[in-house]
Motif scaffolding. Structure first.
Motif, mmCIF file in Angstrom:
data_model
loop_
_atom_site.group_PDB
_atom_site.id
_atom_site.type_symbol
_atom_site.label_atom_id
_atom_site.label_comp_id
_atom_site.label_asym_id
_atom_site.label_seq_id
_atom_site.Cartn_x
_atom_site.Cartn_y
_atom_site.Cartn_z
ATOM 1 N N ILE A 153 32.876 34.217 20.790
ATOM 2 C CA ILE A 153 33.908 33.728 21.708
ATOM 3 C C ILE A 153 35.052 34.739 21.819
ATOM 4 O O ILE A 153 35.664 34.876 22.882
ATOM 5 C CB ILE A 153 34.398 32.322 21.248
ATOM 6 N N THR A 154 35.310 35.474 20.742
ATOM 7 C CA THR A 154 36.385 36.467 20.781
ATOM 8 C C THR A 154 35.933 37.731 21.492
ATOM 9 O O THR A 154 36.720 38.401 22.170
ATOM 10 C CB THR A 154 36.873 36.791 19.356
ATOM 11 N N LEU A 155 34.633 38.068 21.368
ATOM 12 C CA LEU A 155 34.114 39.266 22.050
ATOM 13 C C LEU A 155 34.252 39.162 23.560
ATOM 14 O O LEU A 155 34.302 40.181 24.258
ATOM 15 C CB LEU A 155 32.633 39.473 21.715
ATOM 16 N N LEU A 156 34.312 37.934 24.094
ATOM 17 C CA LEU A 156 34.461 37.744 25.538
ATOM 18 C C LEU A 156 35.640 38.523 26.081
ATOM 19 O O LEU A 156 35.617 39.009 27.212
ATOM 20 C CB LEU A 156 34.646 36.256 25.870
ATOM 21 N N ILE A 157 36.694 38.643 25.265
ATOM 22 C CA ILE A 157 37.910 39.292 25.750
ATOM 23 C C ILE A 157 37.684 40.779 26.008
ATOM 24 O O ILE A 157 38.381 41.389 26.835
ATOM 25 C CB ILE A 157 39.080 39.075 24.754
ATOM 26 N N LEU A 158 36.688 41.385 25.325
ATOM 27 C CA LEU A 158 36.443 42.815 25.544
ATOM 28 C C LEU A 158 35.940 43.099 26.954
ATOM 29 O O LEU A 158 35.977 44.241 27.415
ATOM 30 C CB LEU A 158 35.444 43.359 24.515
ATOM 31 N N ASN A 159 35.477 42.054 27.659
ATOM 32 C CA ASN A 159 35.058 42.249 29.054
ATOM 33 C C ASN A 159 36.226 42.468 29.993
ATOM 34 O O ASN A 159 36.047 42.939 31.115
ATOM 35 C CB ASN A 159 34.270 41.023 29.558
ATOM 36 N N ILE A 160 37.409 42.057 29.551
ATOM 37 C CA ILE A 160 38.571 42.127 30.434
ATOM 38 C C ILE A 160 39.392 43.361 30.095
ATOM 39 O O ILE A 160 40.041 43.424 29.051
ATOM 40 C CB ILE A 160 39.452 40.864 30.303
ATOM 41 N N THR A 161 39.331 44.373 30.957
ATOM 42 C CA THR A 161 40.144 45.569 30.752
ATOM 43 C C THR A 161 40.597 46.084 32.106
ATOM 44 O O THR A 161 39.886 45.948 33.103
ATOM 45 C CB THR A 161 39.343 46.708 30.081
ATOM 46 N N LEU A 162 41.766 46.697 32.118
ATOM 47 C CA LEU A 162 42.237 47.324 33.341
ATOM 48 C C LEU A 162 41.463 48.625 33.546
ATOM 49 O O LEU A 162 41.151 49.312 32.567
ATOM 50 C CB LEU A 162 43.744 47.632 33.243
ATOM 51 N N PRO A 163 41.158 48.992 34.798
ATOM 52 C CA PRO A 163 40.485 50.279 35.042
ATOM 53 C C PRO A 163 41.348 51.423 34.505
ATOM 54 O O PRO A 163 42.585 51.345 34.527
ATOM 55 C CB PRO A 163 40.392 50.347 36.571
ATOM 56 N N ASP A 164 40.680 52.489 34.028
ATOM 57 C CA ASP A 164 41.411 53.638 33.480
ATOM 58 C C ASP A 164 42.322 54.270 34.512
ATOM 59 O O ASP A 164 43.332 54.890 34.173
ATOM 60 C CB ASP A 164 40.413 54.701 32.987
ATOM 61 N N SER A 165 41.958 54.127 35.798
ATOM 62 C CA SER A 165 42.721 54.790 36.846
ATOM 63 C C SER A 165 43.994 54.038 37.244
ATOM 64 O O SER A 165 44.732 54.489 38.112
ATOM 65 C CB SER A 165 41.830 54.940 38.080
ATOM 66 N N THR A 166 44.251 52.888 36.606
ATOM 67 C CA THR A 166 45.406 52.089 37.002
ATOM 68 C C THR A 166 46.710 52.866 36.809
ATOM 69 O O THR A 166 46.941 53.457 35.758
ATOM 70 C CB THR A 166 45.470 50.795 36.149
ATOM 71 N N THR A 167 47.557 52.869 37.834
ATOM 72 C CA THR A 167 48.870 53.512 37.710
ATOM 73 C C THR A 167 49.908 52.446 37.375
ATOM 74 O O THR A 167 49.667 51.251 37.559
ATOM 75 C CB THR A 167 49.281 54.195 39.022
ATOM 76 N N ARG A 168 51.070 52.896 36.871
ATOM 77 C CA ARG A 168 52.129 51.951 36.497
ATOM 78 C C ARG A 168 52.475 51.006 37.641
ATOM 79 O O ARG A 168 52.636 49.805 37.447
ATOM 80 C CB ARG A 168 53.381 52.717 36.078
ATOM 81 N N ALA A 169 52.574 51.570 38.820
ATOM 82 C CA ALA A 169 52.993 50.766 39.967
ATOM 83 C C ALA A 169 51.940 49.730 40.359
ATOM 84 O O ALA A 169 52.248 48.687 40.921
ATOM 85 C CB ALA A 169 53.288 51.671 41.168
ATOM 86 N N ALA A 170 50.691 50.039 40.035
ATOM 87 C CA ALA A 170 49.591 49.181 40.482
ATOM 88 C C ALA A 170 49.223 48.101 39.469
ATOM 89 O O ALA A 170 48.267 47.350 39.692
ATOM 90 C CB ALA A 170 48.372 50.039 40.799
ATOM 91 N N VAL A 171 49.976 48.010 38.352
ATOM 92 C CA VAL A 171 49.596 47.045 37.312
ATOM 93 C C VAL A 171 49.536 45.607 37.830
ATOM 94 O O VAL A 171 48.547 44.906 37.577
ATOM 95 C CB VAL A 171 50.512 47.176 36.071
ATOM 96 N N PRO A 172 50.552 45.138 38.584
ATOM 97 C CA PRO A 172 50.455 43.730 39.031
ATOM 98 C C PRO A 172 49.194 43.477 39.861
ATOM 99 O O PRO A 172 48.464 42.516 39.599
ATOM 100 C CB PRO A 172 51.719 43.540 39.873
ATOM 101 N N GLN A 173 48.922 44.336 40.830
ATOM 102 C CA GLN A 173 47.723 44.162 41.656
ATOM 103 C C GLN A 173 46.468 44.241 40.793
ATOM 104 O O GLN A 173 45.537 43.460 40.970
ATOM 105 C CB GLN A 173 47.651 45.254 42.749
ATOM 106 N N ALA A 174 46.438 45.210 39.870
ATOM 107 C CA ALA A 174 45.248 45.391 39.033
ATOM 108 C C ALA A 174 45.006 44.136 38.182
ATOM 109 O O ALA A 174 43.859 43.714 37.990
ATOM 110 C CB ALA A 174 45.416 46.613 38.141
ATOM 111 N N LEU A 175 46.100 43.546 37.680
ATOM 112 C CA LEU A 175 45.943 42.327 36.869
ATOM 113 C C LEU A 175 45.380 41.188 37.712
ATOM 114 O O LEU A 175 44.524 40.432 37.259
ATOM 115 C CB LEU A 175 47.284 41.915 36.254
ATOM 116 N N LEU A 176 45.876 41.074 38.945
ATOM 117 C CA LEU A 176 45.379 39.993 39.822
ATOM 118 C C LEU A 176 43.928 40.243 40.215
ATOM 119 O O LEU A 176 43.135 39.304 40.322
ATOM 120 C CB LEU A 176 46.252 39.882 41.077
ATOM 121 N N ALA A 177 43.583 41.531 40.407
ATOM 122 C CA ALA A 177 42.218 41.868 40.839
ATOM 123 C C ALA A 177 41.181 41.522 39.775
ATOM 124 O O ALA A 177 39.987 41.498 40.043
ATOM 125 C CB ALA A 177 42.140 43.350 41.190
#
Lengths: 211, 211, 211, 211
Positions: A30-54
């Protein structure tokens, strides 16, 4: 843990270890499930909110898998609350059940990465196998007289029926997956509803024995 | 867990922690196996079904390792069901055994990534070391009188023989690996069969004491 | 686990959960070490034997960290075998100790990736912090009368001295790291020897109370 | 674990498994935090010291999350020390609480990779949800008479207030995050201080019942 002065049946001790291993595996899976959720490496500071929603399909897959693993854990707790003895077969059936639990983080990651029929079929098959194995384990334990001898037939039947709801639901959803993947995914929500409804219909007198 | 009013032998308490650590490590090692199974990053939506099928050597390696870790867990449960005392040596031998269990996810990933002689040798060596250490632990516990004093010599001998099946089988398969890697892998299936057969031949009267 | 009819001191129950959390963290931290060992992505089938041998600094770091975590686990078992009560401070000191245990997989990966002075200093500092925290926890527990009241001063002193061997050894090795990193690493082997020697010199009458 | 001869309320057994699952998840979630801390692949041998120092925002995020998970674990221990019965609702509320604990390694990695408002809001929301769920679980348990019947209203009220400190603090910090992210982060330190202060003000007579 009672000390055991003689080499005698120590069913409680072995069942204690079976539960210890099972709870450990449930906890890690059940804890390993969280490893599926990661932001793409290419995410920029400005794009964090959109990336989180995506990431919302990943959150959704995480949530569904968390609930299903939770459901199967509760099924496991219910069963082993009245299982009093073990056998070699019970240990191996339990390991088979745990193997399908361990596969869930993989199925979940495929489902959240690719919304295609194959992912939905994989996911539903994984979940159905876990549920059918749990049902098989219950029938095996009852037939092998491993359960508490005061357990009545109503409780046994109820155990079989409630155990079957999730795997039957997931099996049916495999058919839906070939029509529409979203339809299949939405149908999983009905499993929770059906589970609750059956619990209600078959409810034992509200004694403590009912989870 | 009984409270211990006096500073006295508390073998039960220490053995309880040994089992708690061991079950945690077994659970984690068995769950880590799933991290070996991932779709390539380059997978496209259309290629998911083929990509899932192409993972079959990984599923197979997952399955074999799951079964072997399960087998070693059952061996561990059988042994510690009758071990009543601990010693510093027992704690360290158990840690050595667990070290080989922890190495299994690594050996498994090498085996499923590269079907070459070296991978098969690594895998079989890892498994053999785990098994021989378990046998050593059993002999150490019996000689050190850490096991239940009512344990008869038949049970002790049976423990040694059943413990040796897996490591001897894996050791023999190392030779086969130099001839043909598939041959070595198929020979592992015989280990399960041999284990079952020996269990049958040496079977104690079907009392509860038998797992 | 006794049921507790009244809202009363339930030190045993809370200590049971402290041990459950601690053993879980020890089990995961020790298993995470294996994630440091992976073949490079560029490995070809033919190069597997060489690639496996080239990993030897990683195997060595894995082995050392496994032994040290095992040693700290045994220290923890020894301490909590005679701790009978808890306090808020004990819970937090134990969490601080566990934090240094959790950091070990990171320090180990840095050490096995880069054989430079900074890695050795990081590793030795991590290990020393864990050991000093364990010693602090022991002194705190003794002063706070959380240990078994029958515990004699010889046992208390012995606990402090054996607890200090590892952290003092790692602290001294930090100095050596600035001269030669290999020298520092080899000096760690002496810690094991010193531990065994002190156990021998300070040995309590070979009663069961001695681990 | 008492053997249970009759099919009867076995609240202790089910609560034991709930705690076993919870401690496993806490242990795994807290250990997963370390996976956020890694040196960049491009690090050269000469640059290791600088690279290790450059990780300080990750160490800080690790430390804060470790302390907060530790705090929530202690809250959980306090609550379940006096919970004597379970219900289906309690199992699911506990799973919901654990889901927010499992999310913490993800929120922590986002926070340590990107110091932007969105990261701080995500992190504080995650922590607040965990805390509010814990408070809800406590109120649910008290209302459902699942807690020890000797538990007085002062203790219940104290439980609610101490439970609310962390989530209310994190909720307030969300506002600060829109002004200044550092300000929000520093405000989290006040949560620890406030927790200690309230513990002091509301302190029960220094009996053993107080953690």
């Amino acid at each position: 843990m009672e000390s055991n002065e003689k080499v005698s049946p120590n069913h409680e001790k072995v069942l204690g270890r079976l539960l210890s291993l099972s709870d450990g595996i449930f906890a890690f899976a059940i804890t390993l499930l969280i490893l599926n959720i990661t932001l793409p490496d290419s995410t920029t500071r400005a794009a964090v909110p959109q990336a989180l929603l995506a990431l919302w399909p990943k959150y959704l897959a995480f949530l569904i898998s968390f609930v299903v693993i939770g459901l199967y854990w509760i099924v496991h707790v219910r069963q082993f609350r009245v299982i009093r003895k073990y056998s070699s077969g019970l240990l191996w059936l339990n390991l088979l059940f745990l193997m399908f639990i361990v596969l869930i983080p993989f199925s979940t990651s495929v489902l959240s990465d690719f919304e295609v029929t194959a992912s939905v079929v994989l996911y539903a098959t994984n979940m159905a196998c876990a549920g059918f194995t749990a049902t098989g384990l219950w029938i095996y334990a009852v037939r092998g007289k491993l359960v508490d001898e005061k357990l009545g037939p109503a409780r046994v039947r109820r155990g079989i029926i409630t155990n079957l709801i999730a795997p039957v639901g997931f099996t049916l959803s495999i058919g839906l997956a070939f029509i529409n993947t979203n339809l299949a995914a939405y149908s999983w929500l009905l499993i929770g509803v059906a589970h609750r409804a059956v619990d209600w219909i078959l409810k034992l007198p509200k004694s403590d024995e009912d989870i």
